[in-house]
Design an enzyme around this catalytic site. Structure first.
Site, mmCIF file in Angstrom:
data_model
loop_
_atom_site.group_PDB
_atom_site.id
_atom_site.type_symbol
_atom_site.label_atom_id
_atom_site.label_comp_id
_atom_site.label_asym_id
_atom_site.label_seq_id
_atom_site.Cartn_x
_atom_site.Cartn_y
_atom_site.Cartn_z
ATOM 1 N N ASP A 102 0.836 -1.203 0.000
ATOM 2 C CA ASP A 102 0.000 0.000 0.000
ATOM 3 C C ASP A 102 0.870 1.251 0.000
ATOM 4 O O ASP A 102 1.632 1.481 0.935
ATOM 5 C CB ASP A 102 -0.898 -0.034 1.255
ATOM 6 C CG ASP A 102 -1.935 1.089 1.258
ATOM 7 O OD1 ASP A 102 -2.116 1.745 0.207
ATOM 8 O OD2 ASP A 102 -2.560 1.312 2.307
ATOM 9 N N ASP A 337 -1.998 6.146 -6.719
ATOM 10 C CA ASP A 337 -2.298 5.083 -5.755
ATOM 11 C C ASP A 337 -2.555 3.743 -6.425
ATOM 12 O O ASP A 337 -3.530 3.572 -7.148
ATOM 13 C CB ASP A 337 -3.527 5.470 -4.921
ATOM 14 C CG ASP A 337 -3.814 4.433 -3.841
ATOM 15 O OD1 ASP A 337 -2.860 4.013 -3.161
ATOM 16 O OD2 ASP A 337 -4.984 4.034 -3.680
#
Ligand SMILES: *[C@@H]1O[C@H](CO)[C@@H](O)[C@H](O)[C@H]1NC(C)=O
Ligand SMILES: *[C@@H]1O[C@H](CO)[C@@H](O)[C@H](O)[C@H]1NC(C)=O
Length: 447
Positions: A102, A337
């Site tokens: 992440d 992202d």
């Protein structure tokens, strides 16, 4: 120390739109020149994992919180948004695990044997298996608990993990940090994938989740004890140059994470560069004290080329732009992202692009996305970064929803910041340079 924390950042611009949440944009100053694009063997495969449920991500939690008060009519997070994540192999002590990668959070954590699982639906303590973690961690000989600290991540949607903090040897992509602060999770409300045992966050130190004391219920932004995440320690210990890169691929092999350089893949020699902007978000209803809580890998883009027309402000030629829209309609600040599937663009841009699918994609309030014929022809779409237009392969603009319809790869950002998710990232080699405080992208089409 290459990473600039919030307090040290010069405030460049403060956008106080009438609508919440507020964005504060900081631009960290570069600590050194750009690191060269050395091909490195310090790589790890990204394993694409389909998931049924949402996951803990600051970014997805933020989007959910915000959509409660959204004005654009967006409903819940669309199903496809949460349908995949990337797993990496990582060693904690001598044990190997798979963990979610992440870039939107900063802790490295694992769930521990004997942890207490809370059912997300009922709120009651239930069997371990309900939380669906992969193999569980046992504290190894190399683990040392740090007294008087607790670990605590909670998201708007109910997913939460908490536990203790300690030092452990962590090895990722062949690079070892002997004393890495990690979270060892002893209570969780979690909907896992039965494979990942925890998470590796590649974000900034400001997003770490250790707090003073041993009582998570007493945690607040004021009691946060910021620490160096894994990648920061790799840099400060001199193990790598301050870059990592992501080459996200289509298909079962999700791609490659390279640390300290770039993977050995074919890409354009021309890199488009954009300085980091650390975007700090004040969640809806939060007091100004909590304003520095969230930050992501955020950059500025110039505009978009859609079906041959340009929208935005091209570098060096701001007036030669017949299709220009006012700045606020283009919304040039975007977050990069890998944990987000779609491309979140300013509503006006998303609207233009979705209408140009043949047949057009239609906004579906229930999905919170544009629904499109799976056989439709998408418009040509390019993102202008630093004067270089990076085109998105049409096959990435139609996302299979595993229903009888498909979802457009482009969705309205609403009040939120734009997000360059996987739909974009599959088309580039993305270099995160924490020394030069910038991102660089090279086109990558031939795979
Ligand atoms: C820590 O966990 C508690 C629940 O035990 C929660 O109420 C609180 O909001 C969490 N704090 C932070 C900063 O995440
Ligand atoms: C990159 O891969 C190519 C093709 O497999 C190989 O010939 C070359 O030696 C590799 N380069 C490095 C630096 O590993």
């Amino acid at each position: 120390m290459y990473i600039v924390t919030a307090a040290a950042l010069p405030l460049l611009a403060l956008e106080t739109a009438a609508s919440q949440p507020h964005y504060t944009i900081y631009k960290p100053t570069a600590k050194q020149a750009a690191s060269p694009h050395v091909i490195t063997t310090n790589t790890v495969n990204l394993e694409r994992q389909l998931i049924k449920n949402s996951r803990t991500s600051f970014l997805s939690a933020f989007r959910k919180r915000q959509e409660v008060k959204g004005t654009s009519g967006t409903a819940n997070l669309i199903a496809v948004e949460n349908s995949q994540e990337f797993l990496v192999a990582v060693e904690f002590g001598k044990q190997t695990f798979k963990a979610i990668l992440d870039t939107g959070s900063s802790d490295s954590w694992l769930a521990e044997k004997g942890f207490q699982c809370t059912d997300l639906d009922t709120g009651f303590v239930t069997s371990e298996s309900t939380c669906m973690f992969g193999p569980l961690y046992s504290k190894s000989a190399t683990f040392n608990q740090i007294p008087d600290l607790n670990f605590n991540i909670s998201c708007g949607d109910g997913e939460a993990v908490a536990g203790i903090v300690g030092y452990e040897q962590v090895t990722l992509a062949g690079i070892n940090v002997i004393n890495q602060e990690i979270g060892v999770v002893d209570t969780a409300a979690w909907a896992g994938d039965e494979t990942a045992s925890g998470l590796i966050g590649l974000g900034f130190p400001s997003l770490t989740s250790a707090f003073k004391g041993t009582n998570p219920a007493a945690d607040s932004p004021d009691t946060q004890v910021e620490y160096n995440p894994l990648f920061t320690n790799m840099i400060t210990e001199g193990k790598v140059t301050p870059v990592f890169s992501l080459a996200i691929s289509r298909g079962a092999n999700g791609g490659t994470l390279a640390i300290g350089g770039v993977p050995n893949i074919t890409h354009s020699p021309n890199f488009a560069t954009s300085p980091f902007q650390i975007l700090q978000v004040q969640p809806v209803g939060a007091s100004p004290e909590t304003q520095t809580q969230l930050s992501f890998y955020s950059i500025t883009i110039q505009g978009f080329q859609i079906a041959g027309d340009y929208f935005g402000q091209p570098v060096g030629n701001p007036s030669a732009n017949p299709s220009a829209m006012p700045d606020e309609l283009v919304r040039e600040q975007v977050i990069v992202d890998s944990g987000t599937t779609l491309l979140y663009l300013a509503d006006s841009i998303s609207g233009v692009a979705n209408e140009l699918f043949d047949p057009p994609a239609f906004y579906d309030f229930e999905q919170g996305a544009y629904v499109v014929d799976c056989q439709a022809t998408p418009p040509s779409l390019g993102v202008d970064i630093d004067g270089q237009i990076l085109f998105i392969n049409p096959q990435d603009l139609i996302v299979d929803s595993s229903e009888s319809y498909c979802i457009s790869g482009i969705v309205d950002a609403g009040q939120g910041p734009g997000i360059l998710g996987d739909v974009f990232l599959k088309n580039v080699l993305a270099v995160f340079d924490l020394g030069a405080s910038e991102m660089r992208f090279a086109a990558r089409e031939d795979y």
